[in-house]
Structures are given as structure tokens and as C-alpha cells.
Write a protein that holds these residues in place. Structure first.
Motif, PDB file in Angstrom:
ATOM      1  N   ALA A  24       0.790  -1.346   0.148  1.00 40.43           N
ATOM      2  CA  ALA A  24       0.109   0.163   0.074  1.00 40.43           C
ATOM      3  C   ALA A  24       0.636   1.505  -0.032  1.00 40.43           C
ATOM      4  O   ALA A  24       0.826   2.364  -0.724  1.00 40.43           O
ATOM      5  N   ASP A  34       0.725   4.110  -2.797  1.00 39.55           N
ATOM      6  CA  ASP A  34       0.699   5.543  -2.015  1.00 39.55           C
ATOM      7  C   ASP A  34       1.797   6.477  -2.875  1.00 39.55           C
ATOM      8  O   ASP A  34       0.800   7.733  -2.792  1.00 39.55           O
ATOM      9  N   ARG A  35       2.219   5.965  -2.288  1.00 39.68           N
ATOM     10  CA  ARG A  35       3.700   6.992  -3.171  1.00 39.68           C
ATOM     11  C   ARG A  35       3.688   6.938  -4.620  1.00 39.68           C
ATOM     12  O   ARG A  35       4.022   8.664  -4.557  1.00 39.68           O
ATOM     13  N   LYS A  71       0.694   7.221  -6.134  1.00 44.28           N
ATOM     14  CA  LYS A  71      -0.623   8.291  -6.455  1.00 44.28           C
ATOM     15  C   LYS A  71      -0.155   8.905  -6.162  1.00 44.28           C
ATOM     16  O   LYS A  71      -0.232  10.188  -6.991  1.00 44.28           O
ATOM     17  N   THR A  72       0.109   9.230  -5.032  1.00 43.72           N
ATOM     18  CA  THR A  72       0.943  11.092  -4.804  1.00 43.72           C
ATOM     19  C   THR A  72       1.081  11.679  -5.524  1.00 43.72           C
ATOM     20  O   THR A  72       1.573  12.570  -5.854  1.00 43.72           O
ATOM     21  N   ASP A  83      -6.551   0.887  -6.003  1.00 38.54           N
ATOM     22  CA  ASP A  83      -6.940   1.867  -4.690  1.00 38.54           C
ATOM     23  C   ASP A  83      -5.846   0.474  -4.018  1.00 38.54           C
ATOM     24  O   ASP A  83      -5.703  -1.220  -5.176  1.00 38.54           O
ATOM     25  N   ALA A  84      -5.396  -0.243  -3.268  1.00 41.21           N
ATOM     26  CA  ALA A  84      -4.149  -1.115  -2.763  1.00 41.21           C
ATOM     27  C   ALA A  84      -4.938  -3.019  -2.548  1.00 41.21           C
ATOM     28  O   ALA A  84      -4.073  -3.610  -2.955  1.00 41.21           O
TER      29      ALA A  84
END
Length: 225
Positions: free
Chosen positions: A133, A137-138, A140-141, A150-151
Motif C-alpha cells: 500500500a 500510495d507513493r 499515486k501521490t 486501491d491497494a
């Protein structure tokens, strides 16, 4: 002064090689057929059944050990990919490709529900999911991966690609890489796409595959002496 770790010697090194041989054989056998008896692992490894029972009390313990080994491999990939790549997309793509190439996720697909997970296994699974995750997230950010991924989509993606399995290992790997490439392209934020329909899998839906359904009918007990 830093103390150097002593390299395993003699019987220790031989025992380590035997353990790896058995785990590699178990991986081959149970990915092919999760219902296979433990004797099939001994045959694949080229050892006697007694050698297996000296290390494992039965099939269920062997399955747990095999799964633990796979989770450790998954975690190692998830930890090393960001360390090797500063670019978030490259880290994400490397992570996904190496999980597929190592075939560690096939253990989830084939072995989930065939044994009762231990607290240690659950802890490793949480660690693996958390690391995956963080990588996503990194990415996506940074704007590299589309925002609606999504994870919990990741294990489903791994499921789809590792479902490709032919008798030839090299051909299997080649086809997996072939079909993973357009899938990764579809995850990029800079690729024109339509929104993903419906919600991602819930934690309960992803975790349900690990729900223990009871002992395998081919589980062999330690022979009485």
C-alpha cells in the motif's frame, strides 16, 4: 569491533540446502496440486518421506512454512523496490513485476484456506499488505498512478496474471510479462482511461480467501513408530 557472522559449515550448510530443496519441491508440487500428498513432495525433492517428517510434523506445518517463506520473499521485494528506484512509478512497476516474476503470489491463490494461519503468518501478511500500500500510495501521490486504484486492487491484479500457467516455466513467465505490460499501462495516470466501474474489493473480500476451510483430505499424519 564488528563481529562477523559465521558462515554455516558442514552439517549446518547441508541442512540449509536440504530445507531449501524441500521447500522448492513443496512449492512446485502444491502450486500444481494443493491436494497432493506429502509423499509427492518427497518424490519431487528426491528425499525419503522420513526426511520430511524429521523437519515437519505433517502437511499443514509444511504448508505454513511454505507460505511464510513466500511472504518473506514478498516483503523483501516490497522493501527493495523503493530503495532501488527514486522514481515512484519505477518503484511501483518494479515491485509489481518482481512479485509476478518470483511467483510468490501463486501461493496465495493455491494455498489460501488449506491450513490454519498462525499469528506470525497474519503479522507477516499485514506487513506485506502495508508495504504494498505504501508503494502504491507513493506512486499515486506523485501523480504516476491513476487516483482510483486501491491497494486492494493489487492482489486481484496478481491473481489475474498468475492464473497464466503453462507446463513450460519459461513460456509461462514470457506470457505473464506480455499481459502484465498493457495492464500496467492502464494503471498509469497519464494514459487516457475511463473511470474504474464499481468499488474496489473490501478488506473482508480480500481476506476471505485465507479463511481456513479445514484440513486437506490428503493430509498425512506422522507415522506411528
Amino acid at each position: 569491533m564488528e563481529t562477523k557472522k559465521r558462515a554455516p559449515r558442514g552439517r549446518e550448510a547441508e541442512a540449509a540446502r536440504n530445507d531449501r530443496t524441500i521447500l522448492d519441491a513443496a512449492r512446485t508440487v502444491f502450486i500444481r496440486d494443493p491436494e497432493a500428498p506429502i509423499s509427492a513432495v518427497a518424490e519431487e525433492a528426491g528425499v525419503g518421506v522420513g526426511a520430511l517428517y524429521r523437519r515437519y510434523s505433517g502437511k499443514e506445518e509444511l504448508l505454513r512454512t511454505l507460505c511464510e517463506d513466500g511472504l518473506h520473499r514478498f516483503i523483501a521485494i516490497a522493501e527493495s523496490a523503493p530503495a532501488r528506484h527514486d522514481d515512484p512509478w519505477e518503484a511501483f512497476e518494479t515491485f509489481v513485476r518482481e512479485v509476478i516474476d518470483s511467483d510468490v503470489h501463486s501461493l496465495t491463490v493455491h494455498l489460501a484456506g488449506t491450513f490454519a494461519p498462525t499469528p506470525e503468518l497474519r503479522s507477516l501478511a499485514v506487513q506485506a499488505s502495508t508495504l504494498a500500500a505504501l508503494i502504491l500510495d507513493r506512486a499515486k501521490t506523485s501523480g504516476a498512478v491513476r487516483a482510483d486504484v486501491d491497494a486492494n486492487d493489487l492482489p486481484m491484479i496478481f491473481d489475474q496474471i498468475t492464473a497464466i500457467r503453462l507446463g513450460d516455466a519459461d513460456r509461462t513467465a514470457a506470457l505473464r510479462r506480455r499481459y502484465l505490460t498493457p495492464l500496467l499501462d492502464a494503471l498509469r495516470a497519464d494514459t487516457p482511461t475511463r473511470p474504474l466501474p464499481g468499488p474496489p474489493p473490501s478488506d473482508e473480500e480480500v481476506g476471505a480467501r485465507w479463511r481456513h476451510t479445514g484440513s486437506s483430505p490428503s493430509l498425512r499424519k506422522r507415522p506411528r513408530r
